[in-house]
Design an enzyme around this catalytic site. Structure first.
Site, PDB file in Angstrom:
ATOM      1  N   CYS A 177      54.415   7.907  54.394  1.00 32.23           N
ATOM      2  CA  CYS A 177      54.481   7.757  52.963  1.00 32.23           C
ATOM      3  C   CYS A 177      55.064   6.237  52.714  1.00 32.23           C
ATOM      4  O   CYS A 177      55.576   5.438  52.775  1.00 32.23           O
ATOM      5  CB  CYS A 177      54.908   8.123  51.887  1.00 32.23           C
ATOM      6  N   ASP A 200      56.952   5.941  49.916  1.00 31.89           N
ATOM      7  CA  ASP A 200      58.131   6.210  49.494  1.00 31.89           C
ATOM      8  C   ASP A 200      59.439   5.539  49.617  1.00 31.89           C
ATOM      9  O   ASP A 200      59.922   5.540  50.763  1.00 31.89           O
ATOM     10  CB  ASP A 200      57.889   8.181  49.276  1.00 31.89           C
ATOM     11  N   ARG A 249      61.948   6.641  49.870  1.00 31.36           N
ATOM     12  CA  ARG A 249      63.365   8.140  50.603  1.00 31.36           C
ATOM     13  C   ARG A 249      62.987   8.340  51.719  1.00 31.36           C
ATOM     14  O   ARG A 249      63.397   8.911  52.684  1.00 31.36           O
ATOM     15  CB  ARG A 249      63.057   9.190  50.000  1.00 31.36           C
ATOM     16  N   HIS A 290      56.082  14.170  53.913  1.00 31.59           N
ATOM     17  CA  HIS A 290      57.157  14.369  53.491  1.00 31.59           C
ATOM     18  C   HIS A 290      57.391  14.705  53.246  1.00 31.59           C
ATOM     19  O   HIS A 290      55.742  15.651  51.773  1.00 31.59           O
ATOM     20  CB  HIS A 290      58.037  13.032  53.044  1.00 31.59           C
ATOM     21  N   CYS A 298      56.463  14.880  48.213  1.00 37.71           N
ATOM     22  CA  CYS A 298      55.411  13.817  47.786  1.00 37.71           C
ATOM     23  C   CYS A 298      54.902  13.378  46.253  1.00 37.71           C
ATOM     24  O   CYS A 298      53.889  14.492  46.222  1.00 37.71           O
ATOM     25  CB  CYS A 298      54.463  13.451  48.980  1.00 37.71           C
TER      26      CYS A 298
HETATM   27 ZN    ZN Z   1      54.652  10.615  49.387  1.00 44.26          ZN
END
Ligand code: ZN
Length: 204
Positions: A39, A41, A43, A98, A101
């Protein structure tokens, strides 16, 4: 943004020189063995969570770690997959979802009309049985993570529609892996193809 610029300058001054041999070799080309789909993302950092150096992971990142099924008009994901498998000869592909999400939250909660591109993109994350499972609602963390696991299974299936992947699997030179990364603990659970369940990662 200032911190990003300062980081780039610090990398040039302090970090790059300490790995001069590595970067000198990498300047001549790459030979990653793993394609890692994760992703966007902030993090989720593939090289950090797998402790890999530059040159070791070929990475595709997008909202929801999605792999659109192969189509007549292939996009960026299809091109990157084809290059990784057919040109670079990666041996393994990891699709890594993850915890928490945002894309999975949007799938469960229903998309925001103000985000039409997100809505269009997330169609690749919505298998029919999930789409029809329940009306849009504010999902619990457990529901989000279950959707993330279901999504990883779906994206692995989508991967097999790509001709380069199908050929690699048929010729036994490619393996597919489904992972779920937990942000709070750092733990990775891997999809067990035998049971379809996600089990704590063990040393292979
Ligand atoms: Zn995600």
């Amino acid at each position: 943004m200032q911190s990003v610029v300062e980081g780039a300058l610090r990398f040039q001054r302090e970090v790059h020189p300490t790995r001069a041999d590595l970067f000198s070799a990498l300047a001549d080309g790459q030979a990653p063995e793993v394609l890692f789909v994760s992703c966007s993302d902030s993090r989720v950092v593939p090289e950090l969570l797998t402790q890999r150096d530059p040159g070791e992971l070929f990475v595709i990142r997008n909202a929801g770690n999605l792999v659109p099924a192969y189509s007549a008009s292939p996009g960026g994901e299809a091109a990157s997959i084809e290059y990784a498998v057919a040109a670079l000869g990666v041996r393994d592909i990891v699709v890594c979802g993850h915890s928490g999400c945002g894309a999975m939250t949007a799938v469960a909660a229903g998309t925001d009309p103000a985000l039409p591109a997100v809505e269009s993109w997330l169609h690749h994350a919505t298998p029919p049985k999930v789409a029809g499972a329940s009306a849009p609602h504010a999902p619990t963390p457990a529901e989000i993570d279950e959707l993330a696991r279901e999504n990883v299974r779906l994206q692995l299936t989508n991967l097999t529609t790509h001709p380069s992947v199908a050929a690699g699997l048929a010729e036994n030179r490619l393996r597919l892996h489904g992972w779920l990364y937990d942000i709070a603990t750092g733990q990775v659970h891997a999809l067990d193809p035998g049971t379809g369940r996600f089990l704590a990662l063990i040393d292979a």
